[in-house]
Design a protein around this motif. Structure first.
Motif, mmCIF file in Angstrom:
data_model
loop_
_atom_site.group_PDB
_atom_site.id
_atom_site.type_symbol
_atom_site.label_atom_id
_atom_site.label_comp_id
_atom_site.label_asym_id
_atom_site.label_seq_id
_atom_site.Cartn_x
_atom_site.Cartn_y
_atom_site.Cartn_z
ATOM 1 N N UNK A 46 -17.334 0.899 7.585
ATOM 2 C CA UNK A 46 -16.869 -0.438 7.205
ATOM 3 C C UNK A 46 -15.374 -0.425 6.873
ATOM 4 N N UNK A 47 -14.805 -1.606 6.922
ATOM 5 C CA UNK A 47 -13.350 -1.718 6.787
ATOM 6 C C UNK A 47 -12.934 -1.906 5.324
ATOM 7 N N UNK A 48 -11.932 -1.155 4.949
ATOM 8 C CA UNK A 48 -11.376 -1.235 3.591
ATOM 9 C C UNK A 48 -9.895 -1.602 3.660
ATOM 10 N N UNK A 49 -9.456 -2.253 2.601
ATOM 11 C CA UNK A 49 -8.019 -2.432 2.402
ATOM 12 C C UNK A 49 -7.562 -1.222 1.604
ATOM 13 N N UNK A 50 -6.599 -0.491 2.115
ATOM 14 C CA UNK A 50 -6.117 0.705 1.427
ATOM 15 C C UNK A 50 -4.679 0.508 0.975
ATOM 16 N N UNK A 51 -4.422 0.805 -0.282
ATOM 17 C CA UNK A 51 -3.057 0.674 -0.807
ATOM 18 C C UNK A 51 -2.578 2.063 -1.228
ATOM 19 N N UNK A 52 -1.556 2.522 -0.544
ATOM 20 C CA UNK A 52 -1.034 3.876 -0.788
ATOM 21 C C UNK A 52 0.268 3.796 -1.590
ATOM 22 N N UNK A 53 0.346 4.583 -2.649
ATOM 23 C CA UNK A 53 1.591 4.718 -3.420
ATOM 24 C C UNK A 53 1.794 6.203 -3.674
ATOM 25 N N UNK A 54 3.021 6.608 -3.829
ATOM 26 C CA UNK A 54 3.270 8.034 -4.071
ATOM 27 C C UNK A 54 4.371 8.203 -5.110
ATOM 28 N N UNK A 75 -2.764 -8.918 2.023
ATOM 29 C CA UNK A 75 -2.084 -7.637 1.811
ATOM 30 C C UNK A 75 -1.175 -7.719 0.581
ATOM 31 N N UNK A 76 -0.484 -8.849 0.441
ATOM 32 C CA UNK A 76 0.438 -9.001 -0.695
ATOM 33 C C UNK A 76 -0.319 -8.964 -2.021
ATOM 34 N N UNK A 77 -1.462 -9.642 -2.069
ATOM 35 C CA UNK A 77 -2.257 -9.640 -3.308
ATOM 36 C C UNK A 77 -2.847 -8.259 -3.574
ATOM 37 N N UNK A 78 -3.383 -7.622 -2.520
ATOM 38 C CA UNK A 78 -3.966 -6.281 -2.695
ATOM 39 C C UNK A 78 -2.895 -5.315 -3.192
ATOM 40 N N UNK A 79 -1.691 -5.417 -2.620
ATOM 41 C CA UNK A 79 -0.586 -4.545 -3.036
ATOM 42 C C UNK A 79 -0.211 -4.786 -4.489
ATOM 43 N N UNK A 80 -0.143 -6.051 -4.868
ATOM 44 C CA UNK A 80 0.238 -6.405 -6.249
ATOM 45 C C UNK A 80 -0.791 -5.862 -7.255
ATOM 46 N N UNK A 103 19.148 -20.734 -18.419
ATOM 47 C CA UNK A 103 19.890 -19.607 -17.860
ATOM 48 C C UNK A 103 19.791 -19.608 -16.340
ATOM 49 N N UNK A 104 20.828 -19.014 -15.705
ATOM 50 C CA UNK A 104 20.779 -18.769 -14.257
ATOM 51 C C UNK A 104 20.235 -17.350 -14.081
ATOM 52 N N UNK A 105 19.135 -17.245 -13.358
ATOM 53 C CA UNK A 105 18.428 -15.957 -13.297
ATOM 54 C C UNK A 105 18.301 -15.469 -11.844
ATOM 55 N N UNK A 106 18.494 -14.178 -11.666
ATOM 56 C CA UNK A 106 18.251 -13.519 -10.373
ATOM 57 C C UNK A 106 16.987 -12.669 -10.512
ATOM 58 N N UNK A 107 16.051 -12.801 -9.561
ATOM 59 C CA UNK A 107 14.802 -12.030 -9.594
ATOM 60 C C UNK A 107 14.909 -10.873 -8.600
ATOM 61 N N UNK A 108 14.711 -9.647 -9.079
ATOM 62 C CA UNK A 108 14.739 -8.476 -8.185
ATOM 63 C C UNK A 108 13.379 -7.797 -8.258
ATOM 64 N N UNK A 109 12.593 -7.938 -7.203
ATOM 65 C CA UNK A 109 11.231 -7.383 -7.190
ATOM 66 C C UNK A 109 10.783 -7.275 -5.739
ATOM 67 N N UNK A 110 10.156 -6.161 -5.393
ATOM 68 C CA UNK A 110 9.699 -5.992 -3.997
ATOM 69 C C UNK A 110 8.479 -6.862 -3.690
ATOM 70 N N UNK A 111 7.731 -7.239 -4.720
ATOM 71 C CA UNK A 111 6.467 -7.954 -4.486
ATOM 72 C C UNK A 111 6.704 -9.462 -4.392
ATOM 73 N N UNK A 112 6.341 -10.063 -3.240
ATOM 74 C CA UNK A 112 6.507 -11.520 -3.120
ATOM 75 C C UNK A 112 5.626 -12.268 -4.120
ATOM 76 N N UNK A 113 4.490 -11.675 -4.472
ATOM 77 C CA UNK A 113 3.584 -12.310 -5.438
ATOM 78 C C UNK A 113 4.253 -12.371 -6.819
ATOM 79 N N UNK A 114 4.854 -11.264 -7.216
ATOM 80 C CA UNK A 114 5.528 -11.245 -8.523
ATOM 81 C C UNK A 114 6.728 -12.189 -8.528
ATOM 82 N N UNK A 115 7.441 -12.247 -7.406
ATOM 83 C CA UNK A 115 8.607 -13.149 -7.362
ATOM 84 C C UNK A 115 8.160 -14.603 -7.559
#
Lengths: 207, 125
Positions: free
Chosen positions: A61-69, A113-118, B3-15
């Motif tokens: 079955x298919x999984x969403x995998x999130x890799x961090x190192x 993907x964005x939510x899974x990553x977050x 305030x004028x704020x700049x957001x620096x974050x790789x995650x679009x969800x967090x932004x």
């Protein structure tokens, strides 16, 4: 000594740190998904890379995998982590989490993907916090890389980065279970043996 | 005060999450960046009052970004917004006089950290 290189005390100490981190991960996952999560199991083994792959149950079955190192010099440990969510069973939880943050989240390209990553990033950070605090260091995880596929394939991709199939690794695995929901979450954490061997176990080590 | 704020974050969800919270608080988001280098460049061109900064970024970590910014702008105001609440990271942020908000967080948590970073008393809920 256990296997080729960790004492019983070292292994117990690392297992205890992972267990403490797993409880934090379950708490944070509950916050995001609005479903209650708990730690179903937590283990740590010394095994070869080939052994880690063989130990996985056959599951296509298919999984969403999130890799961090993590890598020196930002972190004292070379470590790989892989967080897995079953794709179909997790979809509704990711939708609920996205809605709770903002309706705009669902409009993102690749929002799943964005939510899974977050979420994986937040629970992965919780998993390694106990270890980092105990070692008096910071473990800076990379940004999450999200992909999908069967469990063994996703794990093989991660382990390819560690070394040859005969290399011995410290393989930690945590299973989180959702109350009243079919979703699950598997957290895998892989250390090179030499990385952990360096750490001394304190005489008394309550977490 | 807005305030004028700049957001620096790789995650679009967090932004998205930070932007909506900042707008709820009446602040203006002047820009977003998804990397450390992008954040440094955006800071120089947009001149915000304050940055929110993630710790894990694709090209460098947030503490490195802060160090680099402080070399030329010693008074730059920063709030670290991150899932990484390890003791050592908190200590480093504190030593560099940056505010800190650990995920998951509320609008009030962010408001308090912004106020502390700007040197004002935290607003009452």
């Amino acid at each position: 000594m256990i296997g080729p290189g960790l004492s019983l005390e070292q292994k117990a100490f690392v297992a205890q740190l992972i267990e403490a981190g797993a409880a934090n991960s379950a708490q944070r996952l509950s916050h995001y998904t609005k479903v209650s999560w708990s730690v179903a199991s937590s283990s740590i083994e010394l095994m070869t890379i080939a052994g880690a792959l063989d130990a996985l149950p056959v599951d296509a079955s298919t999984f969403l995998g999130v890799h961090m190192r993590s890598r020196p010099p930002q972190s004292p440990l070379t470590m790989e982590s892989l967080i897995l969510f079953p794709s179909t069973a997790t979809q509704s939880l990711l939708e609920a989490a996205a809605r709770a943050i903002s309706p705009r989240t669902a409009a993102l390209p690749n929002w799943v993907d964005a939510m899974a990553g977050e979420i994986a990033n937040v629970i992965g950070q919780a998993l390694v916090k106990a270890m980092a605090d105990r070692f008096g260091s910071s473990i800076i995880l990379s940004v999450p890389f999200v992909s999908s596929g069967p469990k063994p394939l996703l794990l093989a991709k991660v382990l390819d980065r560690v070394g040859s199939k005969r290399e011995t690794i410290v393989f930690g695995q945590v299973e989180l279970a959702a109350q009243g929901h079919p979703a699950s979450c598997t957290m895998m954490i892989v250390f090179e043996l030499n990385q952990l061997r360096r750490f001394q176990v304190p005489p008394q080590h309550p977490i | 005060m807005a305030y004028k704020v700049l957001i620096v974050d790789d995650s679009p969800v967090t932004r998205i999450m930070i932007r909506e919270m900042l707008e709820t608080l009446g602040h203006q988001v002047v820009g977003e960046a998804d990397s450390g280098r992008g954040g440094i460049d955006a800071f120089r061109s947009l001149k915000p009052d304050l940055l929110t900064l993630d710790v894990s970024l694709p090209d460098m970590d947030g503490l490195q970004v802060l160090r680099e910014l402080r070399l030329k702008n010693p008074l730059v105001r920063v709030v670290m917004v991150t899932g990484n609440d390890q003791k050592k990271v908190l200590e480093q942020a504190k030593a560099m006089k940056a505010g800190f908000v650990a995920k998951p967080f509320s609008v009030q948590d962010l408001a308090n950290a912004l106020a502390l970073a700007m040197g004002a008393a935290p607003p009452h809920p």
